[in-house]
Enzyme design. Structure first.
Site, PDB file in Angstrom:
ATOM      1  N   ASN A  81     -13.991 -15.393 -22.503  1.00  0.00           N
ATOM      2  CA  ASN A  81     -14.544 -16.469 -23.306  1.00  0.00           C
ATOM      3  C   ASN A  81     -15.983 -16.097 -23.626  1.00  0.00           C
ATOM      4  OD1 ASN A  81     -16.275 -19.387 -22.511  1.00  0.00           O
ATOM      5  ND2 ASN A  81     -15.019 -19.271 -24.340  1.00  0.00           N
ATOM      6  N   TYR A  82     -16.344 -16.104 -24.916  1.00  0.00           N
ATOM      7  CA  TYR A  82     -17.748 -15.889 -25.309  1.00  0.00           C
ATOM      8  C   TYR A  82     -18.138 -17.016 -26.245  1.00  0.00           C
ATOM      9  CZ  TYR A  82     -17.433 -11.721 -22.669  1.00  0.00           C
ATOM     10  OH  TYR A  82     -17.280 -10.885 -21.591  1.00  0.00           O
ATOM     11  N   ARG A  83     -19.254 -17.658 -25.949  1.00  0.00           N
ATOM     12  CA  ARG A  83     -19.582 -18.887 -26.668  1.00  0.00           C
ATOM     13  C   ARG A  83     -21.076 -19.015 -26.946  1.00  0.00           C
ATOM     14  NH1 ARG A  83     -18.208 -19.504 -21.450  1.00  0.00           N
ATOM     15  NH2 ARG A  83     -19.777 -20.404 -20.095  1.00  0.00           N
ATOM     16  N   SER A 139     -11.936 -17.650 -26.993  1.00  0.00           N
ATOM     17  CA  SER A 139     -11.453 -17.599 -25.627  1.00  0.00           C
ATOM     18  C   SER A 139     -10.001 -17.187 -25.626  1.00  0.00           C
ATOM     19  CB  SER A 139     -11.633 -18.945 -24.936  1.00  0.00           C
ATOM     20  OG  SER A 139     -10.756 -19.865 -25.483  1.00  0.00           O
ATOM     21  N   HIS A 164      -8.525 -13.046 -18.809  1.00  0.00           N
ATOM     22  CA  HIS A 164      -9.133 -14.196 -19.474  1.00  0.00           C
ATOM     23  C   HIS A 164     -10.519 -13.787 -19.940  1.00  0.00           C
ATOM     24  CE1 HIS A 164     -12.204 -17.493 -18.876  1.00  0.00           C
ATOM     25  NE2 HIS A 164     -11.503 -17.950 -19.880  1.00  0.00           N
ATOM     26  N   GLY A 185     -10.923 -36.418 -29.481  1.00  0.00           N
ATOM     27  CA  GLY A 185     -10.682 -35.581 -30.658  1.00  0.00           C
ATOM     28  C   GLY A 185     -10.474 -34.113 -30.356  1.00  0.00           C
ATOM     29  N   SER A 186     -10.496 -33.729 -29.085  1.00  0.00           N
ATOM     30  CA  SER A 186     -10.281 -32.305 -28.799  1.00  0.00           C
ATOM     31  C   SER A 186      -8.792 -31.989 -28.916  1.00  0.00           C
ATOM     32  CB  SER A 186     -10.824 -31.933 -27.436  1.00  0.00           C
ATOM     33  OG  SER A 186     -10.179 -32.694 -26.444  1.00  0.00           O
ATOM     34  N   ARG A 187      -8.514 -30.699 -29.158  1.00  0.00           N
ATOM     35  CA  ARG A 187      -7.125 -30.320 -29.408  1.00  0.00           C
ATOM     36  C   ARG A 187      -6.478 -29.844 -28.116  1.00  0.00           C
ATOM     37  NH1 ARG A 187      -3.938 -25.852 -31.523  1.00  0.00           N
ATOM     38  NH2 ARG A 187      -2.418 -26.631 -33.029  1.00  0.00           N
TER      39      ARG A 187
END
Lengths: 344, 344
Positions: free
Chosen positions: B151-153, B135, B149, B302-304
Site C-alpha cells: 500500500n502506498y498512499r 493497495s 500486500h 460512503g466507502s466502498r
C-alpha cells in the site's frame, strides 16, 4: 437486593450426584457449590452446566460424533469448560462453552459498565466480580440446516459496602443460509412461548433488540433472522429474572433440534454450499468487527482465545462483488436480512 | 512546504497518452491532470496508476488470467479503480486497488489525525482533504507461494490560510505459509536496496515498524515475515519523500514475482493446503480486528466495502486448538511469527 434465595430448585438436589452427569466437573468445587447452594452464583453455575450437557448430548445424538471436552483455568481466577465437535457427520463445527471467571474488574471494564449506566462504588478502587455463562455456536455442514447461537450469562459485582449488583443477559438467534418460513416460525414460536410465561413485552422487545444487535452495519444486513437478545436485566427481582433465563436456557434444544432433524437429509448443490460459505464469511465479519463478547475477550488479559474464537466457522469464503441473481433463493435470503421480518 | 515541484518526472510526458496504458482512465479527469502536472497530487495519481498496471500485467502474465476492472465513484467526492482476479490458475484472489478521494475531513477523522500529533486549523470548521493510494493483496493457490500486500498512499489537507499539510505512508509485506529463507532474503533485500538509495535508517526503522504494525496481539504472532511499513512521512522535503515512495512502488514487481515463479510448480499435499487455510484465517483476524485502513473504511460513510474487504482471502479456515506438531515445518513457521527475525 437479596443474593440468597430460598427455597430454590436446588433445595432437594444432590449436587455432587448431579455434577457427575455434566460434561465435566463444574468450574467451582463441588463442595463449595454444596455449601452455597442457596446463592444465585451456584444456581446459575448449575443451570449453565446443565444447559451445556443437555445441548451437547442432543447434538451428539443427531450427529453420531462426540464432543471433545477441555477444562481450562484462568490465572486471574476461575476457568471454563469448552466442548467442541469438529468435522462431524452433521456439524462442521459445534462449540458449547461454559465459563465462570472472577477477580477484580479492570479499569476498562468498569468504565464500560459505567457507560451502561451502572453506578459502581469500589473498595480501595477494587471491584470484585464474578461472571459466568454458557454460550454456543453450531455450524452445520448441510446449507439447509441453519447456524444457531445462544448465550446466557450472569454478572455479579461486590461494592464497597458488601452489597451486590447483579444482572443477567442472553439470547438465542438463528442464522439460516436459505429462508424457511416454517423453521423461522418454529424457532421464534418456541422463544416467544418461553418469554410469554414471564412478561408479555419480553418477546417483542427482545426480538427487536436482537435484530438491532446482530446488525452488520457495513453490509446493511442482519447476521441472521434473529431471535431474542437482552442485557442488564435486573428487575423485577433476582428470582424472577433467573426463572426467565432458566426458561430461555431450556429452549435451546426444542428451538433448534427439530430444525436440524427436518433438514438432515436434504440434498444440496455445490452452488448452495458456496452460498453457505459466503454467508459464513459475513458471520466472521460480524463476530470479529462488532460482537461485544469477542471484542471484550480479545482485549482482556488472560482470556482464552480458542474459546472466544470457537464461534468462527471451520471454513468461510469471500467472493469479490458477490451478488445473488434477482429472483433467486439467495436473493430472497438477502432481502430478509436487509429488512428484518416478523415471523409469527 | 511547496506543493508545486518543478521540473518533475511528468515534465516531458504526454499524460493523455500515458493514461491510455493504465488499467482504466485515472480517477481525475485527464485534462485536470494535464493542467496540474506540476502538483504532487497529479504526480502521485500517475504513480499509483502506473504501479497498478505494472503489477496487474505482471500477475496476468504469470497466471494467464485477466483482471476484472471496476471503476467506482464516491458520492462525497472522488472514486477508485478496483482490479480483481478471482480463482485464476495461480492466484486464488488478487486485488489491486487505486483510490483517489476528496472532501472535508469528518470530525472523527480529524480527531484521529490530531491524536497522531497533527495540528489542523480548519476554515469554518472545515478541512478539505485529498487522499490517494494504491493497495494490493495477492492470495495464491499454491501454499508454497506467499501472500503479498502493499500500500502506498498520499494525504493532503488544506488549512484555513490555504497552506497544505501533506504526508506519505506505505509499505510492502510478505505472508508465507512456510519459511523459505531464500525467498525472505530476496524480498527483504529488494526492499532494503530501495530504502538505501534514500536513507540508511529507512530499512531498519521501517522493517521494525512493519513487524510491530502487523502484530496479531491476541495470538501473539505477526501476520507474516514483514517487510517495510511507514506513515506520516513528511521530511526532509516533499520531493525527496515522493522519490522514496516511487522507489518503493517500483519494487512491487521485482520483490514478489521471482518468488511466484520459483514456486509455480511446487507440488503440495492436502495437509499443506490445510495449513495455508488456517494461516488465511489469521490473516482475516488481523485485517478485521486490527488493520487501521479496514477499521477506518468500515466506519467511513460512503466507502466502498467491496474494495476494502478485497484483501480477505477467497477461503479461510478456523480449527479449534490447532497446534502444529513439534519439529514440523508448520511449527517452524509459527516460531518465526512469534519471534520476528532479521532476514538479511
Amino acid at each position: 437486593m437479596a443474593s440468597r434465595v430460598w427455597p430454590n430448585e436446588l433445595a432437594e438436589v444432590d449436587i455432587a450426584e448431579t455434577c457427575k452427569s455434566f460434561m465435566s466437573p463444574p468450574v467451582s468445587d463441588v463442595d463449595v457449590l454444596q455449601q452455597r447452594r442457596g446463592e444465585m452464583s451456584t444456581r446459575m453455575e448449575m443451570l449453565i452446566m446443565q444447559t451445556q450437557v443437555d445441548f451437547c448430548r442432543a447434538l451428539e445424538e443427531v450427529d453420531g460424533g462426540t464432543f471433545k471436552v477441555d477444562r481450562w483455568k484462568r490465572t486471574e481466577g476461575g476457568g471454563g469448560i469448552s466442548c467442541v465437535m469438529q468435522d462431524g457427520k452433521v456439524f462442521e463445527k459445534a462449540g458449547v462453552n461454559v465459563s465462570v471467571v472472577s477477580g477484580n474488574l479492570t479499569e476498562e471494564a468498569a468504565k464500560q459498565m459505567r457507560s451502561r449506566g451502572k453506578v459502581l462504588k469500589g473498595r480501595d478502587g477494587k471491584l470484585p466480580f464474578i461472571a459466568m455463562g454458557v454460550s454456543s455456536v453450531i455450524h452445520p455442514k448441510n446449507p439447509h440446516i441453519p447456524t444457531v447461537h445462544f448465550n446466557y450469562r450472569y454478572f455479579e459485582i461486590e461494592e464497597a459496602d458488601g452489597s451486590k449488583q447483579w444482572w443477567f443477559g442472553g439470547g438465542t438467534d438463528l442464522t439460516p443460509v436459505y429462508v424457511d418460513q416454517e423453521d423461522a416460525a418454529l424457532f421464534h414460536g418456541v422463544l416467544k412461548q418461553a418469554c410469554a410465561k414471564h412478561h408479555p413485552r419480553y418477546y417483542p422487545d427482545f426480538k427487536k433488540w436482537c435484530d438491532k444487535y446482530f446488525y452488520v452495519r457495513h453490509r446493511g444486513e442482519t447476521r441472521g433472522i434473529g431471535g431474542i437478545f437482552f442485557d442488564d436485566l435486573d428487575s423485577p427481582d433476582q428470582e424472577e429474572v433467573f426463572n426467565f433465563v432458566k426458561s430461555c436456557a431450556q429452549t435451546v434444544v426444542p428451538c433448534y433440534l427439530p430444525i436440524v432433524r427436518k433438514h438432515l437429509n436434504d440434498p444440496f448443490t455445490p452452488e448452495e454450499k458456496d452460498w453457505q460459505q459466503v454467508r459464513r464469511g459475513r458471520y466472521v465479519e460480524f463476530n470479529l468487527v462488532y460482537d461485544r463478547g469477542v471484542k471484550f475477550g480479545l482485549a482482556t488479559p488472560g482470556s482464552r482465545i480458542e474459546s472466544i474464537l470457537m464461534s468462527l466457522p471451520l471454513t468461510a469464503r469471500w467472493e469479490y462483488m458477490h451478488e445473488p441473481k434477482k429472483g433467486s433463493k439467495e436473493a430472497a435470503m438477502l432481502e430478509v436480512l436487509r429488512n428484518p421480518r416478523e415471523w409469527i
